[in-house]
Structure formats: structure tokens, C-alpha cells
Design a protein around this motif. Structure first.
Motif, mmCIF file in Angstrom:
data_model
loop_
_atom_site.group_PDB
_atom_site.id
_atom_site.type_symbol
_atom_site.label_atom_id
_atom_site.label_comp_id
_atom_site.label_asym_id
_atom_site.label_seq_id
_atom_site.Cartn_x
_atom_site.Cartn_y
_atom_site.Cartn_z
ATOM 1 N N CYS A 144 0.804 -1.220 0.000
ATOM 2 C CA CYS A 144 0.000 0.000 0.000
ATOM 3 C C CYS A 144 0.835 1.267 0.000
ATOM 4 O O CYS A 144 0.400 2.313 -0.459
ATOM 5 C CB CYS A 144 -0.924 -0.007 1.213
ATOM 6 S SG CYS A 144 -0.071 -0.113 2.795
ATOM 7 N N CYS A 184 -3.410 -3.665 0.978
ATOM 8 C CA CYS A 184 -2.552 -3.606 2.165
ATOM 9 C C CYS A 184 -2.449 -4.979 2.842
ATOM 10 O O CYS A 184 -3.415 -5.724 2.891
ATOM 11 C CB CYS A 184 -3.131 -2.584 3.146
ATOM 12 S SG CYS A 184 -2.188 -2.369 4.651
ATOM 13 N N GLY A 186 -1.366 -5.293 6.052
ATOM 14 C CA GLY A 186 -1.607 -5.126 7.486
ATOM 15 C C GLY A 186 -0.369 -5.251 8.355
ATOM 16 O O GLY A 186 -0.466 -5.444 9.563
ATOM 17 N N SER A 188 1.643 -3.174 9.593
ATOM 18 C CA SER A 188 1.843 -2.231 10.694
ATOM 19 C C SER A 188 1.122 -2.684 11.966
ATOM 20 O O SER A 188 1.412 -2.216 13.050
ATOM 21 C CB SER A 188 1.391 -0.821 10.292
ATOM 22 O OG SER A 188 0.033 -0.815 9.926
ATOM 23 N N MET A 189 0.169 -3.613 11.811
ATOM 24 C CA MET A 189 -0.533 -4.144 12.979
ATOM 25 C C MET A 189 0.028 -5.513 13.385
ATOM 26 O O MET A 189 -0.517 -6.164 14.268
ATOM 27 C CB MET A 189 -2.022 -4.321 12.670
ATOM 28 C CG MET A 189 -2.758 -3.040 12.462
ATOM 29 S SD MET A 189 -2.861 -2.097 13.984
ATOM 30 C CE MET A 189 -2.559 -0.474 13.350
ATOM 31 N N ILE A 196 -5.413 -9.136 12.595
ATOM 32 C CA ILE A 196 -5.596 -8.360 11.363
ATOM 33 C C ILE A 196 -4.578 -8.809 10.319
ATOM 34 O O ILE A 196 -4.929 -9.120 9.179
ATOM 35 C CB ILE A 196 -5.472 -6.850 11.644
ATOM 36 C CG1 ILE A 196 -6.658 -6.397 12.491
ATOM 37 C CG2 ILE A 196 -5.387 -6.052 10.351
ATOM 38 C CD1 ILE A 196 -6.699 -4.915 12.776
ATOM 39 N N THR A 199 -5.425 -12.294 8.942
ATOM 40 C CA THR A 199 -6.563 -12.300 8.012
ATOM 41 C C THR A 199 -6.155 -11.779 6.639
ATOM 42 O O THR A 199 -6.451 -12.401 5.609
ATOM 43 C CB THR A 199 -7.698 -11.394 8.550
ATOM 44 O OG1 THR A 199 -7.869 -11.669 9.936
ATOM 45 C CG2 THR A 199 -8.992 -11.627 7.818
ATOM 46 N N LEU A 200 -5.467 -10.628 6.629
ATOM 47 C CA LEU A 200 -5.117 -10.019 5.342
ATOM 48 C C LEU A 200 -4.089 -10.852 4.591
ATOM 49 O O LEU A 200 -4.182 -11.031 3.373
ATOM 50 C CB LEU A 200 -4.611 -8.582 5.550
ATOM 51 C CG LEU A 200 -5.588 -7.613 6.221
ATOM 52 C CD1 LEU A 200 -5.032 -6.197 6.214
ATOM 53 C CD2 LEU A 200 -6.956 -7.619 5.558
#
Ligand code: SF4
Ligand code: SF4
Lengths: 286, 200
Positions: A144, A184, A186, A188-189, A196, A199-200
Motif C-alpha cells: 500500500c 494492504c 496489514g 503495521s498491525m 488483522i 486475516t489479510l
């Protein structure tokens, strides 16, 4: 010899040293001299702007000053850093923040991958290929940070970026079209909210697999960590009987250039690409 | 931002907060017509209590308190899908970020403590070394979350330990953090920031 100021970013100095090594080796093979910005400091990443936007503009500005001191355009290896540096430059240009460094802002900031995919560099790259990866099908994953927002990155092809696809093609591989190029992951999480990320990443990996990819080519150290390190856990969770090596574009080039020096980096991936490499080349080309 | 600026009042008084947001950020929430394109493009909207288009709506309505207490702004990945695809060019991600900044600047407790603490610790490591180091970041974060009462489950713990071992064996963890000699300049910038994450 082409000279550029170089901002590696923190990820490359710690966990993602495989990316740093492969950049170094590939740049040397291409006659690209990357001069590190002296005593560069962290761009502030997600943390700085989340807590105070103003601070997040000042942190990268210091490094822009460092590149100006070298009098060179700057190549940035990490998409997150690229976006933070580009954004800071724009805010300074628009005089939205103070500028204690009295910057001229007359030098460009390039995303390294996109720079390498320029026509003159692609030509050099094709000249260096010793082992075309003609049997390899990849999907290119841009993530992203490096494409959005187009107002900052200046990219007009933000819906369907092509530069990694061009680099993969130069290495002899086939880049398959797929719909998740700039979704994205994810990362950064990844640490504070792992569900998160899981899942992504599960979505991205299964889409890449369904598209028929044998590997995913990436340009971001955070995407790389996320897609590579979560695979063992996701494989167990979803009973996948496959795994996908995650390669930096520079590693892909290094493999095609037959640079042995990047092997240690490849070996540090959780999904080790080395056993697959033989199968990616067509034996008649050997 | 003015602490006492009014939020939505259903008594016909003027609502100042939306104008203040527009003035401070340059983002015009007022142009939103609730088409939901932002929410539909958001990869984590399913994890959010207030969806991106609702965040914009709440800004229009001056529902400041609701926004300061929501978890979605912390869950936001700053991936900029919303801002890129909004037909009215509203910087939705910028609004999300503005709310986060306001929570911190106003010394309020963030709804997603672990995420906020993670950012705070990131800056702590930066303040010390001028550069990030994965191992430092993870260790400090684990310690801090333990101290603030978050105990991982056994399976979480096992998973983390096995990943850490694997990373170590593959030479991915750099034990000695790097330092930039320009760290002093960085400290000066960090020390000018507004607010701090409140963890108690
Ligand atoms: S995409 Fe823009 S106009 Fe549509 S709901 Fe979101 S903010 Fe409003
Ligand atoms: S920037 Fe945040 S709100 Fe916008 S699409 Fe990405 S995760 Fe969703």
C-alpha cells in the motif's frame, strides 16, 4: 557509473538485512553507486504520524537535508520510508511546516524499485541475466505504501503498477496479473493486533496461489516479513499443502544474475527459496 | 484544538468543531455525500466499530467525543485506499489520523491501548538510538504490555516463542541496536511533540 544518494531505512539495518544485501550486490552488478546518506535517521514510520503528524514531517526532513548535502537524487529502498520522505518533501515545498534546514528541495526522491525499472536500467539488467528464470511464474505485490496516495507518490498507475512486473520480466520470469497488487497486508498491525495481519495475509497468499504463482515478488521489507513469517502459522491453520517463497525484486534479479553472494539472505527466509530455484530455470538455457 | 468546542447540539446552536477540523487539517468533511466508497475499499472495515464513512459523518455532525473514544481510528492501517477512491477527494485517512492525534494531544486514553503503546514504544526506541531495531521494539513492547496487565494465552506464547527461535536461528534478529550519531537532532524533534499515550 550512476551515483545516487541512498536511504536504506531501519528495517534493512535489522531484520531485513537480506534485502539490504541483495540491493548491494545487484547495484554493484549494474554499476549503480549508492552513497548512504550520512548518519541517516528513522523516518518515523507509522508511529510518528499516528501520534503527531507534525513530528512525522520533521523526522524525514533531516534525511532530505543529508541527501542535499551529497548533491544527489535519493533512492529509497523501503516503500514506507519512501512515502514518509516524499510526503515530508511535499509539505516542506508547500511551506506547511518550518524548515530549520533551509532545504533547496531541488533533488528528486526515487523509489528504488521504480528507478531500476526505468528503460536505461532495464537494459543493463537484461545484460546481466546469466540464468533466465523462464519456467517461473510470479505475482508482483506492491503493497500500500509505495503507490498511494497518488497525490504524494506522483504515480499515475496506482491502480495497476507495473514496475515490479517489468523487473520480473527482465529476469526472464512471467508476471501473472492478479487483483491484489496494491492491497494492504496489514504489517503495521503485525505485532499489536496480529489477527488483522493473519486475516489479510491469508487472503493475499491464497489469491496468489490461486492465480498460479510459484513465488511472490515484493519491494517492501514490512510486506516481506508479514508474508514470509506468518506462513508456517497460516499453513497449519488452513491445512495448506503449499508454500510460496517471498522474494525481493533484488533477490529475483540476483538469482537471475547468478550472484552467489545473496544466498545467505535467501537462507534467512522462513520459506527458503533455494530448493525451488533449479525448477525455475529452463534446462536448455543452462 | 479547543477543548471546549461544542459537539453536536440538537438545539439549533452553531457547531464549531467541524469547522475547526477543516481549518486545522485542510480536509473538508462537509463534501461527503455518504457513498460508502471509502468503507467498501477499506481492508479492515470489518474490524472497525465506526466505519470510515461514519467517521466522516461524525466529523460533519461534530460528534467529537464519540470519535475520540472509537477504536477504528487505531485499527486503521493508513493504507490510503479510502482517500484514493473518495469521489470527493476527501482525505479520509487524514481524518482518521487527526482523531488519533487529538486523543494523544488531549491526554485521553486510546481505545486500542496496545496499538497506541506500540507506537509510543517505537518512538521511545527512536529517541534512544535514532534508528529502529526490531528486537528492542518487540522486547520493550512485550514488557510494557505485560506490565499493563496483558497476559498472552499459552498458545499465543508458544507461537511467539517458536517464531522468535526460528528468527534467531536464521540470523534475522540483530542483537546490537544501531545508533545514528544524529540522534540528538532526532531527540529535539521528538521532544516537541504534543501529548503522550496515557496507559493507566
Ligand atoms: S468515499 Fe468520500 S464521499 Fe463517499 S462516503 Fe467516503 S468520504 Fe464520503
Ligand atoms: S487508510 Fe485506514 S480507513 Fe482508509 S482504507 Fe486504509 S485502513 Fe481503511
Amino acid at each position: 557509473m550512476i551515483q545516487m544518494a541512498y536511504y536504506p531505512g531501519c528495517a534493512l539495518q535489522s531484520m531485513s538485512w537480506d534485502y539490504r544485501e541483495s540491493i548491494k550486490q545487484v547495484a554493484a552488478a549494474l554499476g549503480l553507486q549508492l552513497v548512504e546518506v550520512e548518519e541517516w535517521t528513522c523516518c518515523g514510520a507509522t508511529a510518528a504520524h499516528s501520534l503527531d503528524e507534525r513530528m512525522s514531517v520533521m523526522l524525514p526532513a533531516r534525511n532530505i537535508a543529508g541527501a542535499e548535502a551529497l548533491g544527489l537524487d535519493m533512492a529509497v529502498a523501503c516503500p514506507m520510508c519512501f512515502k514518509r520522505l516524499a510526503l515530508s518533501r511535499k509539505m516542506l515545498q508547500e511551506k506547511r511546516v518550518d524548515d530549520p534546514w533551509l532545504l533547496k528541495l531541488d533533488r528528486n526522491i526515487f523509489d528504488l524499485a521504480r528507478f531500476l525499472a526505468s528503460e536505461k536500467m532495464l537494459e543493463k539488467i537484461r545484460d546481466q541475466v546469466r540464468r533466465p528464470l523462464a519456467a517461473l511464474q510470479v505475482v508482483c505485490y506492491y503493497g500500500c505504501q509505495v503507490v498511494r496516495p497518488p497525490k504524494i507518490t506522483g504515480y499515475t498507475d496506482y491502480e495497476n503498477p507495473r514496475h515490479l512486473d517489468l523487473l520480473a520480466a527482465a529476469a526472464g520470469a512471467t508476471a501473472i496479473d492478479w487483483s491484489y497488487k496494491a492491497t494492504c497486508c496489514g504489517a503495521s498491525m503485525g505485532i499489536p493486533k496480529k489477527t488483522i495481519g493473519l486475516t489479510l495475509v491469508a487472503k493475499l497468499l491464497s489469491a496468489a496461489h490461486a492465480a498460479g504463482a510459484q513465488a511472490i515478488v515484493v519491494c517492501c521489507p514490512l510486506c516481506h516479513s508479514n508474508l514470509d513469517l506468518l506462513q508456517p502459522e497460516l499453513r497449519a491453520q488452513n491445512s495448506w499443502d503449499w508454500e510460496l517463497p517471498i522474494l525481493y525484486y533484488t533477490e529475483l534479479l540476483g538469482i537471475a544474475f547468478r550472484l552467489r553472494s545473496i544466498d545467505a539472505g535467501l537462507a534467512s527466509h522462513l520459506v527458503d527459496p533455494r530448493p525451488f530455484i533449479e525448477g525455475w530455470t529452463v534446462s536448455s538455457d543452462e | 484544538m479547543n477543548e471546549k468546542s461544542p459537539s453536536l447540539q440538537l438545539d439549533g446552536r452553531i457547531h464549531l468543531w467541524p469547522q475547526a477540523v477543516a481549518a486545522e487539517t485542510g480536509i473538508k468533511a462537509s463534501s461527503c455525500y455518504q457513498c460508502l466508497r471509502c468503507t467498501n475499499s477499506c481492508p479492515v472495515s470489518t474490524f472497525m466499530d465506526i466505519k470510515p464513512h461514519q467517521v466522516v459523518r461524525f466529523v460533519q455532525l461534530g460528534q467529537r467525543e464519540k470519535l475520540l473514544e472509537c477504536s477504528s481510528v487505531w485499527v486503521c492501517l493508513s493504507c490510503e485506499m479510502c482517500s484514493t477512491y473518495c469521489p470527493n477527494e476527501i482525505n479520509v485517512a487524514g481524518l482518521m489520523n487527526f482523531v488519533k492525534n487529538s486523543v494523544v494531544a488531549g491526554h485521553k486514553r486510546p481505545a486500542e491501548m496496545e496499538i497506541a503503546l506500540f507506537h509510543e514504544i517505537f518512538l521511545e526506541v527512536l529517541h534512544k538510538y535514532g534508528r529502529m531495531n526490531d528486537l528492542q521494539l518487540m522486547q520493550r513492547f512485550k514488557l510494557k504490555t505485560l506490565l499493563t496487565g496483558h497476559l498472552p494465552s499459552y498458545s499465543e506464547f508458544k507461537q511467539e516463542m517458536s517464531l522468535a527461535r526460528e528468527l534467531f536461528e536464521r540470523g534475522r534478529l540483530k542483537l546490537l541496536p544501531e545508533r545514528s550519531r544524529a540522534v540528538k537532532e532526532i531527540r529535539a524533534i521528538l521532544e516537541q511533540r504534543r501529548g503522550k499515550v496515557i496507559s493507566t
